[in-house]
Design an enzyme around this catalytic site. Structure first.
Site, PDB file in Angstrom:
ATOM      1  N   LEU A  61       0.821  -1.202   0.000  1.00 30.53           N
ATOM      2  CA  LEU A  61       0.000   0.000   0.000  1.00 30.53           C
ATOM      3  C   LEU A  61       0.862   1.263   0.000  1.00 30.53           C
ATOM      4  O   LEU A  61       1.984   1.262   0.508  1.00 30.53           O
ATOM      5  CB  LEU A  61      -0.896   0.035   1.247  1.00 30.53           C
ATOM      6  N   PHE A 112       4.666   3.924   3.068  1.00 34.17           N
ATOM      7  CA  PHE A 112       4.616   2.708   2.261  1.00 34.17           C
ATOM      8  C   PHE A 112       4.355   1.520   3.176  1.00 34.17           C
ATOM      9  O   PHE A 112       4.902   1.445   4.282  1.00 34.17           O
ATOM     10  CB  PHE A 112       5.941   2.446   1.546  1.00 34.17           C
ATOM     11  N   GLU A 113       3.540   0.610   2.727  1.00 34.14           N
ATOM     12  CA  GLU A 113       3.463  -0.734   3.296  1.00 34.14           C
ATOM     13  C   GLU A 113       4.035  -1.664   2.237  1.00 34.14           C
ATOM     14  O   GLU A 113       3.405  -1.915   1.208  1.00 34.14           O
ATOM     15  CB  GLU A 113       2.019  -1.117   3.633  1.00 34.14           C
ATOM     16  N   LEU A 114       5.269  -2.130   2.455  1.00 32.81           N
ATOM     17  CA  LEU A 114       5.943  -2.953   1.458  1.00 32.81           C
ATOM     18  C   LEU A 114       5.149  -4.223   1.176  1.00 32.81           C
ATOM     19  O   LEU A 114       4.355  -4.679   1.990  1.00 32.81           O
ATOM     20  CB  LEU A 114       7.351  -3.311   1.933  1.00 32.81           C
TER      21      LEU A 114
END
Length: 557
Positions: free
Chosen positions: A333, A395-397
């Site tokens: 995300l 960021f959500e990796l």
């Protein structure tokens, strides 16, 4: 092979089973129920966003990996699973014993690395770094290019007395000029090892490609970047040392008191601590954070109570950080404010969304306002945006667990290859795009003028913000709490100057702008102020400041 999974509800015991290669797609899961005292990964049925927010409100350790109809949760022993059932949730066990699973995965990583060629990452690494590795590599960058890189030591030591370190990278890095700053940080949450990896790789990438890659060389000329790979140094060290591998929070054992390494390592204290990404002042105390010190989203005793958070606040408040990225994992995300469904879209939403879409295109991640995942409060990006106006993201990796093989968790995500589906350049490209956002004068403001050569110019703005109405442990709500802010930064004039600053007009959580001004002071090197000017400037605007009085007084030496 399809999994045969039994739903677990209020009326059932610990009987969720997962066959090998089952529902999560994680190899190596075994057909066994979690032992009473292990950390397990479960998929909780949440048909609606309201169900997700109700789950968050229980204090469960909810991941950012949300799929249609479900979201993943980390259960820290049988009590967590019992609480899920008592709250009426059904779930499936994905990985019964995460620690055993991760140690097996990472042992395989280490074994492969001994026979593999260097990876395509800037560092060539194939395995996760230790806490000590970051200190060594940051110092190595400074030694390699002292003209380009200087060390940054954040002002507050951690609860266990560790120094929080980073680097600043730019052409003529020691100059006291007015260039904007891109701030990149990782590991607010201790167990999110890949976040530190990608931030460190980006720093190495910039240093090694300066003078080689025209895009990078130009960015380093236009703007500065500060990289801090590990914000939560105590928690990361505890996690990476496998003492409490899935630790999320810092080492705050008791509110208002320090801690010792032995206390933080004590198994009885594994669940205590403060969630640093719920401790920032804007919207602190609202929904999406817990009042319970044992909850994984515990907000802390007060806004900014934690030294790790104050480090970020003071770093941002003393510079013109025009864009901020706080990297997290996992969930694929790109998140932007607002972070609560009751908050209107930001006043900058059209531009904010367009930047988010560009970051999402590069990474292959979905770009959304944060509340569409679930409600949170007290986060880094929301504080930074509503305090300074800087376009701030989280960021959500990608991945399916915090600690997955290095190839999938770091190499693929950074470069946008392999398992990073739909990526167009990966996290590397997204960070370059966000660096360009930080440098782009359409996205901040500019002050121009002339000042005596050697004069010290300072801009400052002081104002009061408020927390959310503060939720109490008994479920009632108290008043909002005020907290002061002072934003100040300086440069040395060499005659005509151009100063990249954040807009003085500040975005508010109501979806409007608050009309505020910068106070610009022109002073001698000894600090004696010769002139003070108030200047109001909006995003994308350029304001010329008349410092003729400073010139006249300067000549009267």
């Amino acid at each position: 092979m399809r999994s045969r999974v039994r739903r677990v509800g209020v009326a059932f015991g610990l009987a969720a089973l997962l066959t090998v290669g089952g529902l999560s797609g994680v190899p190596g899961a075994t057909a066994q129920q979690p032992a009473p005292d292990v950390v397990s990964l479960v998929r909780v049925d949440t048909p609606t966003t309201a169900d997700v927010n109700r789950l968050v409100a229980t204090g469960a350790d909810v991941s950012e990996h949300r799929q249609p109809g479900s979201i993943e949760v980390f259960a820290h022993g049988a009590d967590d699973l019992r609480r899920l059932r008592e709250a009426g949730f059904t779930y499936q066990v994905v990985i019964p014993d995460l620690v055993a699973h991760t140690q097996r995965v990472l042992a395989e990583d280490e074994a492969r690395a001994r026979t593999m060629a260097p990876s395509p990452l800037p560092s060539g690494r194939n395995t996760y770094r230790t806490y000590a590795d970051y200190g060594t590599e940051l110092a190595g960058l400074v030694a390699e290019r002292p003209d380009l890189v200087r060390p940054i030591t954040l002002p507050h030591k951690s609860l266990l007395g560790k120094t929080v370190s980073g680097v600043e990278i730019a052409h003529d890095v020691a100059a006291s000029d007015g260039r904007p700053v891109f701030l990149l940080v990782g590991t607010h949450h201790a167990r999110e090892w890949p976040t530190a990896e990608v931030t460190m790789e980006f720093a190495i990438d910039l240093v090694r490609n300066e003078g080689v890659d025209p895009r990078i060389t130009g960015l380093l000329r236009q703007a500065r970047i500060i990289v801090v790979p590990v914000i939560n140094v105590d928690g990361y060290d505890i996690s990476r040392s496998y003492i409490h591998e899935y630790k999320r929070k810092n080492c705050r054992v008791r509110d208002g008191a320090g801690a010792t390494p032995a206390q933080c390592a004590d198994p009885d204290n594994a669940q205590v601590g403060v969630d640093l990404n719920r401790n920032y002042g804007v919207n602190w105390g609202g929904v999406g954070a817990s009042t319970n010190p044992n909850s994984q989203t515990y907000r802390g005793a007060a806004p900014f109570s934690e030294p790790e958070v104050r480090n970020v606040v003071e770093l941002v408040s003393s510079r013109q950080v025009t864009s901020l990225q706080s990297v997290h994992n996992y969930g694929s995300l790109v998140l932007r404010p607002p972070q609560q469904s009751t908050t209107p879209p930001t006043v900058d939403e059209p531009v904010y969304a367009a930047i988010g879409e560009a970051l999402g295109k590069a990474t292959g991640y979905r770009s959304i306002p944060s509340y569409q995942l679930y409600d949170t409060s007290g986060s880094t990006s929301e504080w930074a945006y509503f305090t300074t106006g800087a376009f701030s993201f989280e960021f959500e990796l990608g991945g399916n667990n915090f600690h997955i093989p290095y190839q999938q968790g770091v190499i693929d995500q950074y470069l946008g290859i392999g398992s990073a589906e739909n990526a167009d350049g990966g996290v590397r490209e997204a960070l370059l795009v966000q660096y360009e956002v930080a440098a782009n004068r359409e996205h901040h403001a500019v002050l121009t003028g002339t000042a005596p050569k050697g004069a010290r110019l300072t801009v400052e703005k002081s104002f009061t913000q408020y927390t959310a109405p503060v939720l109490r442990p008994d479920g009632t709500t108290g008043p909002r709490l005020p907290f002061p802010n002072v934003l100040t930064s300086s440069m040395t004039a060499s005659g005509a100057f151009t100063w990249d600053v954040n807009p003085s007009l500040r975005p508010d959580r109501t979806g409007h702008l608050i009309a505020e001004s910068w106070t610009l002071r022109c002073a001698r090197p000894n600090g004696k102020v010769l002139q003070e000017v108030r200047v109001m400037v909006a995003r994308g605007e350029r304001a010329t400041v008349d410092l003729s009085e400073c010139h006249r007084k300067w000549r009267r030496r």
